[in-house]
Design a protein around this motif. Structure first.
Motif, mmCIF file in Angstrom:
data_model
loop_
_atom_site.group_PDB
_atom_site.id
_atom_site.type_symbol
_atom_site.label_atom_id
_atom_site.label_comp_id
_atom_site.label_asym_id
_atom_site.label_seq_id
_atom_site.Cartn_x
_atom_site.Cartn_y
_atom_site.Cartn_z
ATOM 1 N N ASP A 357 -11.647 -18.998 -59.607
ATOM 2 C CA ASP A 357 -11.551 -17.682 -58.974
ATOM 3 C C ASP A 357 -12.216 -17.752 -57.600
ATOM 4 O O ASP A 357 -13.320 -18.312 -57.454
ATOM 5 C CB ASP A 357 -12.247 -16.636 -59.835
ATOM 6 C CG ASP A 357 -11.604 -16.486 -61.210
ATOM 7 O OD1 ASP A 357 -10.428 -16.894 -61.362
ATOM 8 O OD2 ASP A 357 -12.277 -15.987 -62.136
ATOM 9 N N ALA A 358 -11.546 -17.198 -56.598
ATOM 10 C CA ALA A 358 -12.081 -17.371 -55.236
ATOM 11 C C ALA A 358 -11.481 -16.359 -54.281
ATOM 12 O O ALA A 358 -10.601 -15.560 -54.635
ATOM 13 C CB ALA A 358 -11.786 -18.793 -54.744
ATOM 14 N N ARG A 359 -11.994 -16.423 -53.034
ATOM 15 C CA ARG A 359 -11.436 -15.686 -51.912
ATOM 16 C C ARG A 359 -10.899 -16.715 -50.911
ATOM 17 O O ARG A 359 -11.527 -17.756 -50.671
ATOM 18 C CB ARG A 359 -12.520 -14.824 -51.252
ATOM 19 C CG ARG A 359 -12.052 -14.053 -50.024
ATOM 20 C CD ARG A 359 -13.227 -13.278 -49.428
ATOM 21 N NE ARG A 359 -14.310 -14.181 -49.020
ATOM 22 C CZ ARG A 359 -14.331 -14.803 -47.845
ATOM 23 N NH1 ARG A 359 -13.347 -14.638 -46.955
ATOM 24 N NH2 ARG A 359 -15.365 -15.580 -47.542
ATOM 25 N N VAL A 360 -9.722 -16.448 -50.348
ATOM 26 C CA VAL A 360 -9.115 -17.370 -49.393
ATOM 27 C C VAL A 360 -9.925 -17.324 -48.101
ATOM 28 O O VAL A 360 -9.891 -16.324 -47.372
ATOM 29 C CB VAL A 360 -7.639 -17.020 -49.138
ATOM 30 C CG1 VAL A 360 -7.038 -18.000 -48.139
ATOM 31 C CG2 VAL A 360 -6.848 -17.042 -50.443
ATOM 32 N N GLN A 361 -10.664 -18.395 -47.832
ATOM 33 C CA GLN A 361 -11.508 -18.451 -46.647
ATOM 34 C C GLN A 361 -10.704 -18.777 -45.391
ATOM 35 O O GLN A 361 -10.903 -18.163 -44.340
ATOM 36 C CB GLN A 361 -12.617 -19.499 -46.833
ATOM 37 C CG GLN A 361 -13.554 -19.656 -45.639
ATOM 38 C CD GLN A 361 -14.681 -20.623 -45.927
ATOM 39 O OE1 GLN A 361 -15.413 -20.433 -46.912
ATOM 40 N NE2 GLN A 361 -14.847 -21.652 -45.107
ATOM 41 N N SER A 362 -9.792 -19.719 -45.488
ATOM 42 C CA SER A 362 -8.949 -20.065 -44.345
ATOM 43 C C SER A 362 -7.678 -20.739 -44.823
ATOM 44 O O SER A 362 -7.648 -21.329 -45.924
ATOM 45 C CB SER A 362 -9.690 -21.004 -43.377
ATOM 46 O OG SER A 362 -9.956 -22.251 -44.001
#
Length: 497
Positions: A357-362
Motif C-alpha cells: 500500500d502506498a502513495r505514488v511519489q513520482s
C-alpha cells in the motif's frame, strides 16, 4: 344334411377300392407283357429275347410293389384321428377404453451464449423474429436479466408444433436462469407475457482436497478437483508472501485445501472461496485460514496473524531473477558498479504490481532508468520500478493498494532487454529486497481472536480427519499446525454451514 357313414360301410368301400386297384395293376402287367411279345406275323416263334425278359421282370416287380403298397396307403388315409376335439364356450373380457396419452414435457431447444453474442443474435440464430424478442423485453425484469448475458449461459426455447399447412413454428415459452436458485419461464399467449418462477435450491458442501505437487501444481490440483480460481488464490494471494512458487516448491511438496462447493440438483455448479489451506514446502508447513472482520476478508495463520505482509516478495508473478543486489559489471557501461536493486526478466507488457500500500511519489522518465515509478509506503519505506514500457492507470499523488498494476515490463533507458529493475529503500538507503526482514503485522486479539478460533477450528478438524485416514501419522514432536498430504484425493461432504 349328410349323416356320417357307419363302420361297416367304410370297410366295404375300402375293399372295393382295393379290388379295383389290383385289377388295374394286373391289366397293366398283362398289357406290357403282350407288347413285349413281338408282331403278329411272328406268332409261330414264341421264344423271347433277353431284352424282353428284362422288361417283363421290371414291369412285374413294379406291379407287385403297387399291389403291396396300396393297401397301406389306403389304410393310413382312412384311419380316423385318435385325438379327440373338444369345443368350449368362453366369455370374452369387457373391452377397456383406450389409454389417453399423457401430456409430454415441453420440448426445449437450448441455445448456449457464445463469446460476443447478444440476445438479438441468439434470437436470430433460433429463427425467432425481433418483434417477439421486444415483447419479452417489455416484461418487468426481463430486460435487466437478458441484456447482460455471459458466455456459457443457456437459454431455453419452446416452440408450438407446426400445423397441417406447414405454418412456421412460433415461440411459445422462453426460459432462462435468474441467479443460482431461480429459473424463469416467460410464456407468450395472445398479447400477454406470463412469468413463472421455478425455485432451484442449492446445497453447500465442504470438501477437503489433498495432493502432491508433482510435475505441475496446477495440473495436479486440477486433476484432484480443485478449480483454477482456487489454485490461483493459493499461489497469487494466500501464500505469495511466504512461498516462491518458481523456486521454493518441489515435486514431493504437498497441499491440503478446504473449499466450499455449491451443488444444484446433484451437479457441481461452482466452487467457493478457500476456507483453509496447508502447504508444505521443503519440509516446512504453512497454514492459512479465511476470516472476516469488520466486513473485510483476510487470511491468517494458525496463531491469528495476517498472512498479508507489508510488502510482497516479487512485484511480477512467475518472473525469473537475472541479477542480484550488490556490485557487478554493468552490461552496457562495462564498469563495475553497485547494483542497487534486483532485476526480473519478463516479456514486454507483463504487469508490474505495487509491492505494498502506498502513495505514488513520482512517475516519468529518469535517465538510464527509462520510464520509472517511485512509491512511498510511509515510515520511510520507498520502492522504485524502472525500464517500464508503459504506465498503469495511476497518477502522481494517488493512494493505491498492494497489488495494483502500476506499469508494464519494457526495455526503456539503459537496458539490454525487457526486464524490471526493482529497488527497495529505507530512509533513502538501498536494501536487498530478497533479504530484508519485513515487520510482522499485528495478530488478532481479544474477541476477534476468540471468534477466529471458533470459526477455523472446524476447518482444521476436517483437514486432520482426512489426513488421519489417508496418510501416515505425523512424526513425534511435530507441531499441530504442520499437517501433510499425499497424492490421493479425498472429499468430505457436509451439509450447509
Amino acid at each position: 344334411m349328410t349323416l356320417p357313414e357307419s363302420s361297416d360301410a367304410r370297410q366295404h368301400h375300402r375293399r372295393v377300392r382295393l379290388g379295383n386297384l389290383r385289377e388295374v395293376a394286373r391289366q397293366a402287367i398283362a398289357s406290357s407283357a403282350a407288347g413285349l411279345s413281338g408282331p403278329a406275323d411272328d406268332a409261330g416263334n414264341r421264344r423271347w429275347t433277353r431284352r424282353q425278359w428284362a422288361h417283363s421282370s421290371l414291369l412285374a416287380t413294379a406291379g407287385a410293389l403297387m399291389i403291396a403298397l396300396v393297401p397301406g396307403i389306403s389304410t393310413a388315409l382312412d384311419a380316423p384321428s385318435a385325438t379327440p376335439v373338444t369345443t368350449m364356450s368362453l366369455s370374452l373380457p369387457v373391452r377397456s377404453r383406450p389409454a389417453q396419452p399423457q401430456a409430454s414435457a415441453a420440448d426445449w431447444q437450448l441455445a448456449v451464449v457464445g463469446k460476443g453474442e447478444t440476445l438479438g443474435t441468439i434470437f436470430e440464430r433460433m429463427g425467432v423474429p425481433a418483434t417477439t424478442m421486444h415483447r419479452l423485453l417489455e416484461h418487468p425484469g426481463a430486460r435487466q436479466a437478458l441484456t447482460r448475458l455471459k458466455p456459457g449461459m443457456e437459454l431455453g426455447f419452446e416452440f408450438a408444433p407446426v400445423d397441417a399447412n406447414g405454418k412456421r413454428a412460433t415461440l411459445r415459452t422462453l426460459r432462462y436462469d435468474r441467479g443460482e436458485t431461480q429459473r424463469i419461464e416467460l410464456a407468450l399467449a395472445d398479447d400477454k407475457v406470463t412469468e413463472k418462477v421455478i425455485e432451484r435450491p442449492v446445497e453447500i458442501r465442504t470438501a477437503v482436497i489433498s495432493g502432491k505437487v508433482g510435475k505441475s501444481l496446477f495440473h495436479s490440483a486440477r486433476k484432484l478437483g480443485l478449480s483454477g480460481a482456487s489454485i490461483n488464490k493459493l499461489t497469487d494471494e494466500i501464500f505469495k508472501y511466504d512461498i516462491d512458487f518458481t523456486s521454493d516448491v518441489t515435486q514431493n511438496d504437498r497441499f491440503s485445501v478446504v473449499v466450499e462447493q455449491v451443488y444444484r440438483e446433484g451437479e457441481l455448479i461452482r466452487t467457493g472461496d478457500v476456507q483453509a489451506a496447508v502447504f508444505t514446502a521443503k519440509g516446512k508447513a504453512f497454514t492459512a485460514f479465511r476470516f472476516e472482520q469488520g466486513g473485510k476478508v483476510d487470511y491468517y495463520n494458525g496463531e491469528g496473524r495476517p498472512l498479508k505482509k507489508s510488502f510482497i516478495r516479487m512485484p511480477i508473478a512467475y518472473a525469473r531473477l537475472t541479477s542480484k543486489f550488490g556490485s557487478r559489471r554493468h552490461p552496457i557501461a562495462g564498469k563495475v558498479r553497485q547494483h542497487k536493486g534486483v532485476d526480473y526478466a519478463a516479456s514486454t507488457g507483463t504487469p508490474i504490481m505495487a509491492a505494498g500500500d502506498a502513495r505514488v511519489q513520482s512517475m516519468g522518465w529518469q535517465g538510464g532508468y527509462g520510464r520509472t515509478v517511485v512509491l512511498d509506503h510511509g515510515r520511510g519505506y520507498t520502492t522504485l520500478y524502472a525500464h517500464m514500457s508503459s504506465f498503469g492507470n495511476i497518477k502522481k499523488g494517488q493512494r493505491i493498494s498492494q497489488g495494483t498494476v502500476i506499469g508494464r515490463v519494457g526495455s526503456t533507458g539503459l537496458s539490454t532487454g525487457p526486464h524490471l529493475h526493482y529497488e527497495f529503500r529505507i530512509n533513502g538507503v538501498h536494501r536487498n529486497p530478497l533479504q530484508h526482514t519485513m515487520p510482522e503485522p499485528e495478530p488478532l486479539k481479544g474477541a476477534a481472536l476468540i471468534a477466529f478460533r471458533a470459526q477455523t477450528g472446524p476447518a482444521l478438524a476436517r483437514i486432520r480427519t482426512v489426513e488421519d485416514i489417508i496418510y501416515a501419522q505425523l512424526p513425534a514432536g511435530a507441531d499441530s499446525q504442520q499437517l501433510a498430504a499425499n497424492n490421493t484425493p479425498a472429499t468430505a461432504g457436509r451439509g450447509k454451514g
